[in-house]
Design an enzyme around this catalytic site. Sequence first.
Site, PDB file in Angstrom:
ATOM      1  CG  HIS A 129      -1.950  -1.071   1.254  1.00  0.00           C
ATOM      2  ND1 HIS A 129      -3.261  -0.881   0.888  1.00  0.00           N
ATOM      3  CD2 HIS A 129      -1.852  -2.375   1.610  1.00  0.00           C
ATOM      4  CE1 HIS A 129      -3.931  -2.017   1.025  1.00  0.00           C
ATOM      5  NE2 HIS A 129      -3.089  -2.942   1.458  1.00  0.00           N
ATOM      6  CG  ASN A 176      -7.912  -4.113   1.248  1.00  0.00           C
ATOM      7  OD1 ASN A 176      -7.221  -3.124   1.440  1.00  0.00           O
ATOM      8  ND2 ASN A 176      -7.416  -5.323   1.155  1.00  0.00           N
ATOM      9  CE1 TYR A 203      -1.860  -4.666   9.119  1.00  0.00           C
ATOM     10  CE2 TYR A 203      -2.052  -2.525   8.063  1.00  0.00           C
ATOM     11  CZ  TYR A 203      -2.262  -3.897   8.056  1.00  0.00           C
ATOM     12  OH  TYR A 203      -2.859  -4.489   6.988  1.00  0.00           O
TER      13      TYR A 203
HETATM   14  C1  HEM Z   1      -1.770 -11.011   7.659  1.00  0.00           C
HETATM   15  C2  HEM Z   1      -2.110 -10.220   6.673  1.00  0.00           C
HETATM   16  C3  HEM Z   1      -1.584  -8.823   6.530  1.00  0.00           C
HETATM   17  C4  HEM Z   1      -0.403  -8.270   6.939  1.00  0.00           C
HETATM   18  C5  HEM Z   1       0.727  -8.953   7.684  1.00  0.00           C
HETATM   19  C6  HEM Z   1      -0.417  -6.889   6.528  1.00  0.00           C
HETATM   20  C7  HEM Z   1       0.601  -5.997   6.740  1.00  0.00           C
HETATM   21  C8  HEM Z   1       0.606  -4.678   6.359  1.00  0.00           C
HETATM   22  C9  HEM Z   1       1.691  -3.756   6.575  1.00  0.00           C
HETATM   23  C10 HEM Z   1       3.000  -4.096   7.261  1.00  0.00           C
HETATM   24  C11 HEM Z   1       1.310  -2.558   6.079  1.00  0.00           C
HETATM   25  C12 HEM Z   1       2.116  -1.269   6.070  1.00  0.00           C
HETATM   26  C13 HEM Z   1       1.800  -0.485   7.327  1.00  0.00           C
HETATM   27  C14 HEM Z   1       2.570   0.800   7.421  1.00  0.00           C
HETATM   28  O1  HEM Z   1       3.752   0.821   7.063  1.00  0.00           O
HETATM   29  O2  HEM Z   1       1.989   1.804   7.882  1.00  0.00           O
HETATM   30  C15 HEM Z   1      -0.018  -2.716   5.561  1.00  0.00           C
HETATM   31  C16 HEM Z   1      -0.769  -1.713   5.002  1.00  0.00           C
HETATM   32  C17 HEM Z   1      -2.112  -1.832   4.730  1.00  0.00           C
HETATM   33  N1  HEM Z   1      -2.875  -2.984   4.789  1.00  0.00           N
HETATM   34 FE1  HEM Z   1      -2.248  -4.787   5.335  1.00  0.00          FE
HETATM   35  N2  HEM Z   1      -1.601  -6.625   5.889  1.00  0.00           N
HETATM   36  C18 HEM Z   1      -2.344  -7.771   5.876  1.00  0.00           C
HETATM   37  C19 HEM Z   1      -3.613  -7.930   5.345  1.00  0.00           C
HETATM   38  C20 HEM Z   1      -4.449  -6.923   5.032  1.00  0.00           C
HETATM   39  C21 HEM Z   1      -5.869  -7.030   4.829  1.00  0.00           C
HETATM   40  C22 HEM Z   1      -6.667  -8.322   4.928  1.00  0.00           C
HETATM   41  C23 HEM Z   1      -6.325  -5.776   4.577  1.00  0.00           C
HETATM   42  C24 HEM Z   1      -7.722  -5.308   4.308  1.00  0.00           C
HETATM   43  C25 HEM Z   1      -8.787  -5.924   4.757  1.00  0.00           C
HETATM   44  C26 HEM Z   1      -5.192  -4.874   4.607  1.00  0.00           C
HETATM   45  C27 HEM Z   1      -5.259  -3.510   4.410  1.00  0.00           C
HETATM   46  C28 HEM Z   1      -4.174  -2.661   4.477  1.00  0.00           C
HETATM   47  C29 HEM Z   1      -4.255  -1.246   4.195  1.00  0.00           C
HETATM   48  C30 HEM Z   1      -5.497  -0.468   3.803  1.00  0.00           C
HETATM   49  C31 HEM Z   1      -2.973  -0.724   4.359  1.00  0.00           C
HETATM   50  C32 HEM Z   1      -2.526   0.716   4.136  1.00  0.00           C
HETATM   51  C33 HEM Z   1      -2.735   1.517   5.404  1.00  0.00           C
HETATM   52  C34 HEM Z   1      -2.386   2.962   5.158  1.00  0.00           C
HETATM   53  O3  HEM Z   1      -3.047   3.577   4.300  1.00  0.00           O
HETATM   54  O4  HEM Z   1      -1.454   3.467   5.795  1.00  0.00           O
HETATM   55  N3  HEM Z   1      -4.075  -5.604   4.886  1.00  0.00           N
HETATM   56  N4  HEM Z   1      -0.427  -4.021   5.717  1.00  0.00           N
END
Ligand code: HEM
Length: 485
Positions: free
Chosen positions: A54, A127, A337
């Site tokens: 993202h 999402n 996160y």
């Molecule tokens: C085990 C599964 C997942 C892991 C380990 C994971 C991990 C991460 C990580 C490390 C980030 C970056 C955070 C940052 O640097 O601020 C991120 C961003 C994000 N993830 Fe996941 N994620 C997973 C699944 C999902 C799922 C299922 C969704 C939605 C239902 C999702 C939605 C998002 C969104 C929207 C962002 C961006 C947040 C922002 O705008 O700063 N992720 N994810």
Amino acid sequence: MSKRVLTTESGAPVADNQNSATAGVGGPILLQDQHLLEKLARFNRERIPERVVHARGSGAYGYFEVTDDVTGFTHADFLSAVGKRTETFIRFSTVADSLGGADAVRDPRGFALKFYTEEGNYDLVGNNTPVFFIKDPIKFPDFIHSQKRDPFTGKQEQDNVWDFWAHSPEATHQVTWLMGDRGIPASYRHMNGYGSHTYQWTNAEGEAFFVKYHFKTNQGVRSLSAEQASELVGKDSDSHQTDLLQAIERGVNPSWTLHVQIMPAAEAADYRFNPFDVTKVWPHSDYPLQRVGRLVLDRNPDNVFAEVEQAAFSPNNFVPGIGPSPDKMLQGRLFAYADAQRYRVGINHTQLPVNAPRKTTADNYGRDGAMATRYGSRHDKNYEPNSHAGPAQSDAALASPLAVTGWTGTHEASAHVKDDDFFQAGELYRLMSQDEKSRLIANIASGLSKVSLDDVIEKNLAHFHAADADYGKRVEDAVRALRED
Ligand code: HEM
């Protein structure tokens, strides 16, 4: 108005911002030119690591207003009265590409929302898709590696994308969603948002409910075909950012209506499939949508770096009355996160204006670290318990306790009877019109036909066959036709 004077970081006036100090005319530069050294050194440190997923995104402030009474299901204060408004910040994003990629691509979109409530910040990090590709966090790094740029070619490779899916039958539902018409939203304003996971709500009586969040766009869902998208990328690779920024600047404030599906906690154990499996939706016939309120975006951030790049959302930021479910993926995210943000922004990222609570004050014994800006007074102790009226624990309950049984260990299956990976992909396919089906087949075949290993193609075809016989046959025919070309 007095003229603003350019200064160094220490506040001394800068005499020349166009010419470096040199030894004589045309001579080498002097180490004593403090302004030059500081300017170059500071520039070298402007960027922080981009989000590991993202990376590309757009942000906006707004508010959430409760329109319907949900106090029977949660005692969360920000949902406690019809008409109550809470300030919010949202960051939309694409998932797979790096910061320099394009907006109008086939990819899920992030829908990360921060509510600045009177009980602390509540982050709902969802999402635009109601489901996800995998259901165990242990697979997430492999999944993301397969979708992002290949370490050798430096490009997204269909070989990797489909190889991962070949080994992940649980992805079939989300793949069907992604390759269908909603796979490329026209803009961030024209898509729905979903919490995707199941969460827990608890009411004032301590009764627990499982909920799924649905934010329905009031702009209407609009998507792009693959051809329209590639044309748009050529014209404006930042098309989503342009659209959101300009709409809000014009006062055309986008809004979404929040609905929830609510399952009494006691029904979860005997539901016909695992209600905590993020690769599945709950049929609305079982749990209808109940309206909660509306989200309105009405203010652009003043500074993209400060407020969007440094924004930090964590699915683990709950408020009393809302908590996690046993969804394994969600449980993994509860760790991932804030850990990423401690690396990406720093241990004190929670003190930055966009991330800090606005209606409460963080008050605890966490101290110091790089760039700390929050200090107590000289009388504040840095340990607890203490005899000096420092902050002490309250009896606030985030969520009600869940009973668990069984053995520790890795468990592949769940106890639910209908937990196959394909039936909801088939249901989604059968809901589509003939035209939608044709576009879905063409989108899948265009990627899958480029895969070099026959075995990877066969495994993926088997998944579409298992979802629906007609779906499988049509994908197979289309892939074979393209490979014969
Ligand atoms: C085990 C599964 C997942 C892991 C380990 C994971 C991990 C991460 C990580 C490390 C980030 C970056 C955070 C940052 O640097 O601020 C991120 C961003 C994000 N993830 Fe996941 N994620 C997973 C699944 C999902 C799922 C299922 C969704 C939605 C239902 C999702 C939605 C998002 C969104 C929207 C962002 C961006 C947040 C922002 O705008 O700063 N992720 N994810």
